[in-house]
Design an enzyme around this catalytic site. Structure first.
Site, PDB file in Angstrom:
ATOM      1  N   ILE A  15       0.802  -1.047   0.044  1.00 39.86           N
ATOM      2  CA  ILE A  15       0.056   0.087  -0.031  1.00 39.86           C
ATOM      3  C   ILE A  15       0.934   1.254   0.126  1.00 39.86           C
ATOM      4  O   ILE A  15       0.499   2.336  -0.622  1.00 39.86           O
ATOM      5  CB  ILE A  15      -1.048   0.185   1.151  1.00 39.86           C
ATOM      6  N   THR A  39      12.336  -4.761   4.779  1.00 45.14           N
ATOM      7  CA  THR A  39      11.919  -6.217   5.119  1.00 45.14           C
ATOM      8  C   THR A  39      11.747  -7.152   3.831  1.00 45.14           C
ATOM      9  O   THR A  39      11.645  -6.549   2.712  1.00 45.14           O
ATOM     10  CB  THR A  39      10.896  -6.523   6.108  1.00 45.14           C
ATOM     11  N   ILE A  63      12.106   1.802  12.077  1.00 45.22           N
ATOM     12  CA  ILE A  63      11.400   2.327  12.932  1.00 45.22           C
ATOM     13  C   ILE A  63      11.525   2.021  14.573  1.00 45.22           C
ATOM     14  O   ILE A  63      10.969   2.813  15.540  1.00 45.22           O
ATOM     15  CB  ILE A  63       9.714   2.381  12.809  1.00 45.22           C
ATOM     16  N   THR A 133      -6.243  -0.753  10.536  1.00 49.77           N
ATOM     17  CA  THR A 133      -7.025  -1.927   9.808  1.00 49.77           C
ATOM     18  C   THR A 133      -8.306  -2.233  10.397  1.00 49.77           C
ATOM     19  O   THR A 133      -8.553  -1.998  11.496  1.00 49.77           O
ATOM     20  CB  THR A 133      -6.074  -3.077   9.902  1.00 49.77           C
ATOM     21  N   ASP A 134      -9.058  -2.742   9.571  1.00 45.97           N
ATOM     22  CA  ASP A 134     -10.626  -2.954  10.224  1.00 45.97           C
ATOM     23  C   ASP A 134     -10.443  -4.209  11.018  1.00 45.97           C
ATOM     24  O   ASP A 134     -11.430  -4.546  11.858  1.00 45.97           O
ATOM     25  CB  ASP A 134     -11.616  -2.970   9.160  1.00 45.97           C
ATOM     26  N   GLU A 135      -9.424  -4.810  10.859  1.00 45.98           N
ATOM     27  CA  GLU A 135      -9.211  -6.210  11.790  1.00 45.98           C
ATOM     28  C   GLU A 135      -9.074  -5.778  13.271  1.00 45.98           C
ATOM     29  O   GLU A 135      -9.580  -6.837  14.014  1.00 45.98           O
ATOM     30  CB  GLU A 135      -7.963  -6.959  11.359  1.00 45.98           C
ATOM     31  N   TYR A 158      -1.789 -10.163  15.051  1.00 47.74           N
ATOM     32  CA  TYR A 158      -1.529  -8.977  14.109  1.00 47.74           C
ATOM     33  C   TYR A 158      -2.512  -7.914  14.311  1.00 47.74           C
ATOM     34  O   TYR A 158      -1.935  -6.859  15.010  1.00 47.74           O
ATOM     35  CB  TYR A 158      -1.837  -9.278  12.643  1.00 47.74           C
ATOM     36  N   LYS A 162      -1.765  -4.091  16.135  1.00 44.57           N
ATOM     37  CA  LYS A 162      -2.519  -2.925  15.416  1.00 44.57           C
ATOM     38  C   LYS A 162      -3.294  -2.104  16.316  1.00 44.57           C
ATOM     39  O   LYS A 162      -3.380  -0.759  16.508  1.00 44.57           O
ATOM     40  CB  LYS A 162      -3.253  -3.132  14.159  1.00 44.57           C
ATOM     41  N   LEU A 198      -3.946 -13.692   0.055  1.00 42.13           N
ATOM     42  CA  LEU A 198      -4.709 -14.695  -0.842  1.00 42.13           C
ATOM     43  C   LEU A 198      -5.012 -14.340  -1.987  1.00 42.13           C
ATOM     44  O   LEU A 198      -4.642 -15.217  -2.876  1.00 42.13           O
ATOM     45  CB  LEU A 198      -6.207 -14.192  -0.317  1.00 42.13           C
ATOM     46  N   PRO A 213      -4.537 -23.404  -1.900  1.00 38.08           N
ATOM     47  CA  PRO A 213      -4.934 -23.730  -0.399  1.00 38.08           C
ATOM     48  C   PRO A 213      -6.177 -22.776   0.254  1.00 38.08           C
ATOM     49  O   PRO A 213      -5.783 -21.619   0.428  1.00 38.08           O
ATOM     50  CB  PRO A 213      -3.662 -23.473   0.392  1.00 38.08           C
ATOM     51  N   ARG A 289      -7.028 -21.517   9.448  1.00 36.93           N
ATOM     52  CA  ARG A 289      -6.159 -20.755  10.293  1.00 36.93           C
ATOM     53  C   ARG A 289      -6.807 -20.671  11.650  1.00 36.93           C
ATOM     54  O   ARG A 289      -8.084 -20.521  11.831  1.00 36.93           O
ATOM     55  CB  ARG A 289      -6.382 -19.389   9.700  1.00 36.93           C
TER      56      ARG A 289
HETATM   57  P1  NAD Z   1       3.413  -4.678   3.587  1.00 40.48           P
HETATM   58  O1  NAD Z   1       3.814  -5.770   4.438  1.00 40.48           O
HETATM   59  O2  NAD Z   1       3.305  -4.904   2.259  1.00 40.48           O
HETATM   60  O3  NAD Z   1       4.361  -3.460   3.930  1.00 40.48           O
HETATM   61  C1  NAD Z   1       4.892  -3.124   4.989  1.00 40.48           C
HETATM   62  C2  NAD Z   1       6.283  -2.209   4.925  1.00 40.48           C
HETATM   63  O4  NAD Z   1       6.728  -1.819   6.003  1.00 40.48           O
HETATM   64  C3  NAD Z   1       7.373  -2.844   3.968  1.00 40.48           C
HETATM   65  O5  NAD Z   1       7.798  -2.004   3.058  1.00 40.48           O
HETATM   66  C4  NAD Z   1       8.265  -3.102   5.198  1.00 40.48           C
HETATM   67  O6  NAD Z   1       9.651  -3.209   4.519  1.00 40.48           O
HETATM   68  C5  NAD Z   1       8.283  -2.108   6.083  1.00 40.48           C
HETATM   69  N1  NAD Z   1       8.515  -2.345   7.319  1.00 40.48           N
HETATM   70  C6  NAD Z   1       8.330  -3.416   8.193  1.00 40.48           C
HETATM   71  N2  NAD Z   1       8.908  -3.192   9.406  1.00 40.48           N
HETATM   72  C7  NAD Z   1       9.692  -2.079   9.402  1.00 40.48           C
HETATM   73  C8  NAD Z   1      10.326  -1.245  10.408  1.00 40.48           C
HETATM   74  N3  NAD Z   1      10.668  -2.010  11.366  1.00 40.48           N
HETATM   75  N4  NAD Z   1      11.123  -0.309   9.943  1.00 40.48           N
HETATM   76  C9  NAD Z   1      10.678   0.369   8.637  1.00 40.48           C
HETATM   77  N5  NAD Z   1       9.837  -0.262   7.717  1.00 40.48           N
HETATM   78  C10 NAD Z   1       9.238  -1.411   8.155  1.00 40.48           C
HETATM   79  O7  NAD Z   1       1.925  -3.828   4.244  1.00 40.48           O
HETATM   80  P2  NAD Z   1       0.954  -3.354   3.602  1.00 40.48           P
HETATM   81  O8  NAD Z   1      -0.312  -4.424   3.207  1.00 40.48           O
HETATM   82  O9  NAD Z   1       1.217  -2.365   2.471  1.00 40.48           O
HETATM   83  O10 NAD Z   1       0.083  -2.560   4.793  1.00 40.48           O
HETATM   84  C11 NAD Z   1       0.500  -1.170   5.055  1.00 40.48           C
HETATM   85  C12 NAD Z   1      -0.205  -0.849   6.126  1.00 40.48           C
HETATM   86  O11 NAD Z   1      -1.465  -0.868   5.945  1.00 40.48           O
HETATM   87  C13 NAD Z   1      -0.062  -1.846   7.400  1.00 40.48           C
HETATM   88  O12 NAD Z   1       0.110  -0.737   8.456  1.00 40.48           O
HETATM   89  C14 NAD Z   1      -1.172  -2.511   7.497  1.00 40.48           C
HETATM   90  O13 NAD Z   1      -1.460  -2.764   9.078  1.00 40.48           O
HETATM   91  C15 NAD Z   1      -2.079  -1.510   7.085  1.00 40.48           C
HETATM   92  N6  NAD Z   1      -3.237  -1.975   6.397  1.00 40.48           N
HETATM   93  C16 NAD Z   1      -3.312  -3.012   5.386  1.00 40.48           C
HETATM   94  C17 NAD Z   1      -4.241  -3.652   4.856  1.00 40.48           C
HETATM   95  C18 NAD Z   1      -3.968  -4.735   3.600  1.00 40.48           C
HETATM   96  O14 NAD Z   1      -5.055  -5.293   3.089  1.00 40.48           O
HETATM   97  N7  NAD Z   1      -2.979  -5.086   3.085  1.00 40.48           N
HETATM   98  C19 NAD Z   1      -5.695  -3.340   5.102  1.00 40.48           C
HETATM   99  C20 NAD Z   1      -5.697  -2.082   6.237  1.00 40.48           C
HETATM  100  C21 NAD Z   1      -4.674  -1.682   6.789  1.00 40.48           C
HETATM  101  P1  TYD Z   2      -5.278 -12.590   3.771  1.00 40.47           P
HETATM  102  O1  TYD Z   2      -4.959 -12.334   2.620  1.00 40.47           O
HETATM  103  O2  TYD Z   2      -3.968 -13.269   4.667  1.00 40.47           O
HETATM  104  O3  TYD Z   2      -5.770 -11.461   4.655  1.00 40.47           O
HETATM  105  P2  TYD Z   2      -6.553 -11.317   6.114  1.00 40.47           P
HETATM  106  O4  TYD Z   2      -6.161 -12.403   6.897  1.00 40.47           O
HETATM  107  O5  TYD Z   2      -5.655 -10.047   6.552  1.00 40.47           O
HETATM  108  O6  TYD Z   2      -7.894 -11.114   6.072  1.00 40.47           O
HETATM  109  O7  TYD Z   2      -6.361 -13.719   3.735  1.00 40.47           O
HETATM  110  C1  TYD Z   2      -7.452 -13.324   3.064  1.00 40.47           C
HETATM  111  C2  TYD Z   2      -8.477 -14.405   3.507  1.00 40.47           C
HETATM  112  O8  TYD Z   2      -8.197 -15.647   2.749  1.00 40.47           O
HETATM  113  C3  TYD Z   2      -8.638 -14.915   5.068  1.00 40.47           C
HETATM  114  O9  TYD Z   2      -9.854 -15.215   5.161  1.00 40.47           O
HETATM  115  C4  TYD Z   2      -7.789 -16.040   4.860  1.00 40.47           C
HETATM  116  C5  TYD Z   2      -7.831 -16.631   3.626  1.00 40.47           C
HETATM  117  N1  TYD Z   2      -6.562 -17.423   3.044  1.00 40.47           N
HETATM  118  C6  TYD Z   2      -6.884 -18.723   2.364  1.00 40.47           C
HETATM  119  O10 TYD Z   2      -8.099 -19.310   2.422  1.00 40.47           O
HETATM  120  N2  TYD Z   2      -5.598 -19.327   2.007  1.00 40.47           N
HETATM  121  C7  TYD Z   2      -4.464 -18.614   1.850  1.00 40.47           C
HETATM  122  O11 TYD Z   2      -3.629 -19.021   1.254  1.00 40.47           O
HETATM  123  C8  TYD Z   2      -4.497 -17.234   2.382  1.00 40.47           C
HETATM  124  C9  TYD Z   2      -3.098 -16.711   2.249  1.00 40.47           C
HETATM  125  C10 TYD Z   2      -5.481 -16.763   3.187  1.00 40.47           C
END
Ligand code: NAD
Ligand code: TYD
Length: 352
Positions: A15, A39, A63, A133-135, A158, A162, A198, A213, A289
């Site tokens: 993101i 990372t 950070i 996150t909404d989680e 996780y 958050k 996913l 899976p 899970r």
């Molecule tokens: P991501 O895992 O793709 O990216 C995380 C980034 O943070 C990476 O570039 C990583 O190198 C960096 N990072 C990790 N640890 C670090 C540290 N200690 N110091 C500096 N940088 C560090 O994550 P994402 O999916 O892009 O999510 C970004 C944010 O949005 C997160 O805070 C996540 O909780 C939130 N979020 C994600 C989703 C989603 O669907 N992916 C939904 C809602 C909120």
């Molecule tokens: P994920 O992308 O890990 O996001 P989150 O757990 O943060 O919602 O998973 C999305 C949904 O898909 C979640 O219900 C778990 C399921 N899932 C699978 O069924 N198989 C997989 O291999 C993965 C990674 C997720």
């Protein structure tokens, strides 16, 4: 347009890279500093198209390193923070919760402290925006939608980390007047998504004819939003949100996992010129899970009414764009899925 110096953490991640790209292109008068530890989830390849722009700078660091954060704040005279850096994968948090507590809680606290030190009580035109996150709301399994008033009830390590970071952000607003904002978004999808999640995992496995899976029966529900819509929402909240407030972000787009995987199989069969049903045969139901949240569903009406933001990309268009991007970027996909990640993946799915 005034000039600003904005620190975006986690800008090399999924993101974050879309947020960096949007801000760098849309606000040429702003200086954008991307701070990232790189990372396994961070990848500067995600930013190739903007890395040479004069208003973009990269700071490689952690950070968890407060001295480094203090230096970055003073060196760049930061006046805005968009904080995305985090450990973000639920499955990994089940195996290594301490890393999640460190990065997501202590890392966020460090950033709050660095902002407080740098801004010295002068909060004019300052903003500290935390991406959550909404989680953190838990599971909406009894119907209804998460609103900003829904009690926090995290269920996974996780989401617990958050939720804790959200509380620290609110505490800095209440205790010290730091001008904070928080947003809580539903599941994102789109280009540059790390293929442990996913949608890109399924796309990658279909390309490679590997089993798909699906956890448990696949009846868990997620509310999917195209990542560029999330980036635009972050832009709206950063500029128009009210300090001290929380905003939900979502696309009103709920899908059962199994239905989504079936749809992806259908799209991929067409794209790969395979007979209809070929990819579906790869679906494998695996052990669920632990503590798997049944349903996430977001009410984003506060954001819509206060800022005018709306999702632009329908799921049909977004999924097609996403699939096309992965098919056109197999080098990126192969790079991020080889080496350490491959070991992790094989470990994760062995015997499941
Ligand atoms: P991501 O895992 O793709 O990216 C995380 C980034 O943070 C990476 O570039 C990583 O190198 C960096 N990072 C990790 N640890 C670090 C540290 N200690 N110091 C500096 N940088 C560090 O994550 P994402 O999916 O892009 O999510 C970004 C944010 O949005 C997160 O805070 C996540 O909780 C939130 N979020 C994600 C989703 C989603 O669907 N992916 C939904 C809602 C909120
Ligand atoms: P994920 O992308 O890990 O996001 P989150 O757990 O943060 O919602 O998973 C999305 C949904 O898909 C979640 O219900 C778990 C399921 N899932 C699978 O069924 N198989 C997989 O291999 C993965 C990674 C997720």
């Amino acid at each position: 347009m005034s000039s600003r110096k904005i620190l975006i953490t986690g800008g090399a991640g999924f993101i974050g890279s879309h947020v960096v790209r949007l801000f760098v292109n849309k606000y040429p008068n702003y200086t954008i500093i991307n701070l990232d530890k790189l990372t396994y989830a961070g990848n500067l390849e995600n930013l190739k198209d903007i890395e040479k722009k004069p208003n973009y700078h990269f700071e490689h660091g952690d950070i968890l390193d407060i001295e480094f954060l203090n230096t970055v704040f003073s060196k760049h005279q930061i006046d805005g923070v968009v904080h995305l850096a985090a450990e973000s994968h639920v499955d990994r948090s089940l195996h290594n919760p301490t890393e999640f507590a460190n990065t997501n809680i202590i890392g966020t606290l460090n950033l709050l402290r660095a902002a407080q030190t740098a801004w010295k009580g002068n909060f004019e035109n300052k903003r500290f925006y935390h991406i959550s996150t909404d989680e953190v709301y838990g599971s909406a399994e009894h119907g209804g939608f998460f609103t900003e008033e829904t009690p926090i009830d995290p269920r996974s390590p996780y989401s617990a980390s958050k939720a804790s970071s959200d509380h620290f952000v609110s505490a800095y607003y209440n205790s010290f007047g730091l001008p904070t904002l928080i947003s809580r978004c539903s599941n994102n999808y789109g280009p540059f998504h790390f293929p442990e999640k996913l949608i890109p995992l399924m796309i990658n496995n279909i390309i490679n004819n590997k089993p798909l899976p699906v956890y448990g029966k696949g009846e868990n529900i997620r509310d999917w939003l195209f990542v560029e819509d999330h980036a635009r929402a972050i832009d709206s909240i950063f500029h128009k949100g009210k300090v001290g407030e929380v905003y939900n972000i979502g696309g009103n787009n709920e899908w059962k996992n199994i239905d989504l995987v079936n749809l992806l199989c259908h799209i991929m069969d067409k794209k790969l010129n395979r007979a209809e049903g070929t990819s579906q045969k790869l679906i494998t139901h695996v052990t669920d899970r632990p503590g798997h949240d049944l349903r996430y569903a977001i009410d984003a009406s506060k954001l819509i009414s206060e800022t005018g933001w709306r999702p632009d990309v329908t799921f049909e268009v977004g999924l097609e764009k996403t699939v096309d991007w992965y098919l056109a970027n197999t080098t990126w996909l192969n790079n991020v899925t080889s080496g350490e990640y491959l070991k992790y993946y094989n470990n994760m799915y062995q015997g499941r």
